[in-house]
Design an enzyme around this catalytic site. Structure first.
Site, PDB file in Angstrom:
ATOM      1  N   GLU A 178       0.831  -1.206   0.000  1.00 52.80           N
ATOM      2  CA  GLU A 178       0.000   0.000   0.000  1.00 52.80           C
ATOM      3  C   GLU A 178       0.868   1.258   0.000  1.00 52.80           C
ATOM      4  OE1 GLU A 178      -2.106  -0.771   3.627  1.00 52.80           O
ATOM      5  OE2 GLU A 178      -3.174  -2.476   2.768  1.00 52.80           O
ATOM      6  N   HIS A 212      -1.788   0.429  16.120  1.00 49.43           N
ATOM      7  CA  HIS A 212      -0.667   0.713  15.217  1.00 49.43           C
ATOM      8  C   HIS A 212       0.674   0.683  15.949  1.00 49.43           C
ATOM      9  CE1 HIS A 212      -4.077   2.330  12.984  1.00 49.43           C
ATOM     10  NE2 HIS A 212      -3.337   2.355  11.905  1.00 49.43           N
ATOM     11  N   ASP A 262       0.762  -4.415  12.673  1.00 48.03           N
ATOM     12  CA  ASP A 262      -0.551  -4.726  13.252  1.00 48.03           C
ATOM     13  C   ASP A 262      -1.512  -5.271  12.198  1.00 48.03           C
ATOM     14  OD1 ASP A 262      -0.393  -2.752  15.977  1.00 48.03           O
ATOM     15  OD2 ASP A 262       0.754  -2.118  14.239  1.00 48.03           O
ATOM     16  N   PHE A 263      -1.291  -4.871  10.945  1.00 44.26           N
ATOM     17  CA  PHE A 263      -2.219  -5.285   9.878  1.00 44.26           C
ATOM     18  C   PHE A 263      -1.983  -6.728   9.440  1.00 44.26           C
ATOM     19  CE2 PHE A 263      -2.191  -0.545   8.371  1.00 44.26           C
ATOM     20  CZ  PHE A 263      -2.754  -0.177   9.577  1.00 44.26           C
ATOM     21  N   PHE A 275       1.636  -1.309   8.552  1.00 42.51           N
ATOM     22  CA  PHE A 275       1.961  -1.484   9.981  1.00 42.51           C
ATOM     23  C   PHE A 275       1.896  -2.982  10.262  1.00 42.51           C
ATOM     24  CE2 PHE A 275       0.623   2.874   9.833  1.00 42.51           C
ATOM     25  CZ  PHE A 275       1.266   3.529  10.870  1.00 42.51           C
ATOM     26  N   GLU A 333      -4.932  -6.282   2.808  1.00 45.45           N
ATOM     27  CA  GLU A 333      -3.754  -6.981   3.337  1.00 45.45           C
ATOM     28  C   GLU A 333      -3.775  -8.474   3.063  1.00 45.45           C
ATOM     29  OE1 GLU A 333      -5.451  -4.686   4.965  1.00 45.45           O
ATOM     30  OE2 GLU A 333      -3.992  -3.078   5.249  1.00 45.45           O
TER      31      GLU A 333
END
Lengths: 319, 326
Positions: free
Chosen positions: B29, B129, B85-86, B83, B60
């Protein structure tokens, strides 16, 4: 398009092989020779066989957990399939994958998947490689009606349409995700209309008409190489339960009986006789060959060695 | 040698490898014209073009699956999670598909891909994040897991990760992106093999085993404690999978006292694994004190900067933990 006698023969043989493979597999369960589970595509043979028989070896497929027809359609070795089903060292996955994870990279099968919709994102990658290398081949990914409710379906169709990736998305709609009818899991009757939301062409076909599926896949491949991805929905029916432990209390015997009348193998057989493509004797010879192929596969599998625990760390990582 | 940032080192590693291998592509992205959310891929779109540096939709799961599928069939791929986290949105493709592909198909294929993902707190990005999720991915056989702590390590380890024939989760540290350090000249092709720990500071009194952002923090503590006559050894594991167990055991035997430090929540964190490596080995007989862990508090990362700073190991907490061991 008029199919050659050889093509009819191949389609018919592969469908009968698939049917006998699964009937035999089901019997092996009853006899206690197999552990784990299996998902049978009896009644859906025309889908995978029709699509895959029309492809070239350089076209990739990604199979479902209910994909013996897809593998046999793509010319996988039935002996190695049966050996994997029995968990043997000589199986496609050395006994580590089972029939939910059968693959044969040498014929272009990038593998069956145990996760509903799990293969759809992978297909975009295989197609990206084909696009990057400017190949004249496509990637075909199979999934069921249930998978079209997964996020992976949405993300993948959107990406493929945006990048114009050469993917044929094939939904084998058998109207049930395990026990849940599509009437209870989606508010539309025709799954192919989902394509429009991605700016993609979608078609819905009779999933029990192997001749039409074969012809339409050839047209689809040409379309895809010129225009980008496409969604093909094949409406069919699963005669057996979801897996071996399914008591099938969610549907009526009448409904099952109605679909058995639409048997894709019988339908092709009738077509062949009616159009005088082959004689009754020729068809019986094909059926006998299919039965022998499965018998040989079982003998091969049963006489094959068990995998050894000493090799358990093999293939966790590549060198 | 010249000093460049950690972000620049990562950019150089990717760019050099893409120059060497036309089959290597990069997807994610906002990695193209925008240059990446943290500016890591600046200039790459201009050099390699849209066929090889591909901006994706915010998807993702398919970013990860597309990378895996392309890598299964002959390309090599770098995929970026904006990130780490994704990764939660990509877990099926990472853990069920990419990681298991080779094993479940009996060794027929391989998935040479790198999933780059920045992690860690300290930027005010709050709960969703700022996580350190390395233990999640280290728990999946089939994945390799790398967390570099310096620009030189970032470059050398990323080049090794790209050349690796397996899916590698390369966890970058957001707070280190702007840190500078000495790195070999462009094109010198310095590779740091995966599975080799690095003793970042030699010491004789106590060992800190750590990785990522906690490496520079531990080194700072070590320098401060040196003034008090306490000689701290800092071992940077650099890769969680494969893990250089020998290096940990060796250092534990040398000092007899071990503190494991990481930013991730302590419970279920990778620190437990590091402690086990030491105490299950013959280093146990050399220990003069219990092996201790210092991880993050078992809470989500909060927004307020004072709170945020206090939920991960601070210099004060590391110092106190060391002194408790002596």
């Amino acid at each position: 398009m008029k199919l050659s006698k050889e093509t009819h023969k191949e389609l018919y043989l592969k469908m009968v092989q698939t049917r006998k493979f699964e009937e035999t597999a089901a019997r092996l369960f009853v006899e206690g020779k197999v552990h784990g589970t299996a998902h049978f595509c009896i009644g859906e043979e025309a889908t995978g066989v029709g699509v895959c028989t029309s492809l070239e070896v350089e076209d990739y497929i990604l199979q479902t957990h209910r994909g013996h027809n897809q593998g046999i359609g793509k010319n996988m070795d039935i002996k190695k399939m049966m050996a994997e089903f029995l968990g043997k060292e000589t199986g496609y996955c050395k006994g580590k994958g089972g029939c939910m994870h059968i693959a044969d990279f040498s014929v272009g099968s990038l593998g069956a998947n145990g996760i509903v919709g799990g293969g759809i994102p992978l297909a975009t990658g295989a197609a990206l490689k084909q696009q990057y290398n400017k190949e004249d081949n496509i990637t075909v990914v199979f999934f069921g009606d249930g998978a079209t409710n997964e996020g992976s379906f949405h993300e993948s169709l959107n990406l493929a349409a945006t990048w114009k990736l050469p993917v044929l998305f094939v939904c084998t709609n058998n109207y049930y995700g395990m026990s849940t009818s599509t009437k209870k899991s989606m508010a539309i009757d025709d799954i192919s209309i989902r394509a429009e939301g991605y700016g993609m062409k979608g078609i819905a076909l009779d999933g029990n008409d192997v001749v039409n599926i074969y012809e339409e896949t050839i047209k689809a491949k040409k379309y895809i190489l010129e225009n980008g991805p496409m969604l093909m929905v094949l409406n069919t029916y699963r005669w057996m339960g979801h897996s071996k432990s399914d008591a099938q209390i969610y549907r009526t015997k009448e409904e099952v009986a109605e679909w058995k009348e639409k048997c894709p193998i019988k339908r092709h057989r009738d077509f062949i006789l009616k159009n005088k493509v082959m004689t009754e004797a020729e068809l019986e010879a094909i059926e006998a060959q299919a039965a022998q192929d499965i018998k040989d596969a079982v003998a091969f599998a049963e006489s094959s060695p068990e995998p050894k625990i000493e090799n358990i760390f093999d293939d966790v990582y590549a060198d | 040698m010249r000093d460049i940032t950690y972000a620049q080192a990562i950019n150089e590693a990717m760019s050099e490898e893409m120059r060497l291998d036309k089959n290597l592509i990069f997807i994610g992205e906002d990695i193209g014209v925008y240059g990446g959310a943290f500016g890591v891929s600046k200039g790459m779109f201009e050099e390699f073009g849209p066929e090889r540096v591909k901006d994706t939709p915010i998807s993702e799961q398919v970013i990860t699956g597309c990378a895996a599928g392309a890598s299964m069939t002959g390309l090599k791929t770098i995929a970026e999670m904006m990130f780490s986290d994704f990764m939660t949105l990509a877990m099926d493709q990472l853990a069920n598909q990419a990681a298991k592909n080779r094993f479940q198909f009996g060794g027929q294929g391989a998935v040479p891909m790198v999933l780059r993902a920045p992690g860690g707190s300290g930027t005010g990005a709050a709960e969703q994040h700022s996580q350190s999720l390395e233990a999640w991915v280290a728990h999946v056989p089939g994945l390799k897991v790398v967390i570099p702590s310096t620009p030189a390590d970032a470059k050398g380890l990323l080049k090794a990760s790209i050349r690796d024939n397996n899916p590698v989760v390369f966890l970058e540290q957001k707070l280190l992106y702007r840190q500078k350090g000495p790195v070999a000249e462009i094109g010198e092709d310095e590779i740091i093999p995966l599975g080799k720990a690095d003793v970042k500071r030699e010491g004789k009194d106590v060992t800190i085993i750590t990785y990522g952002r906690m490496v520079p923090r531990s080194l700072k503590v070590a320098e401060d404690l040196a003034k008090e006559g306490i000689d701290v050894e800092v071992v940077d594991i650099r890769t969680l999978v494969p893990l250089d167990k020998e290096a940990l055991i060796k250092s534990a035997k040398k000092t007899g006292k071990v503190l494991v430090v990481h930013e991730a929540c302590q419970t279920g964190g990778f620190g437990g694994e590091l402690v086990s490596v030491v105490v299950e080995s013959d280093a146990f007989f050399y220990l003069d004190a219990p092996v201790k862990r210092l991880g993050g508090l078992d809470v989500p990362i909060p927004y307020n900067p004072n709170l945020e700073a206090q939920v991960v190991p601070t210099e004060e907490k590391i110092t106190a933990a060391i002194k408790n061991l002596l």
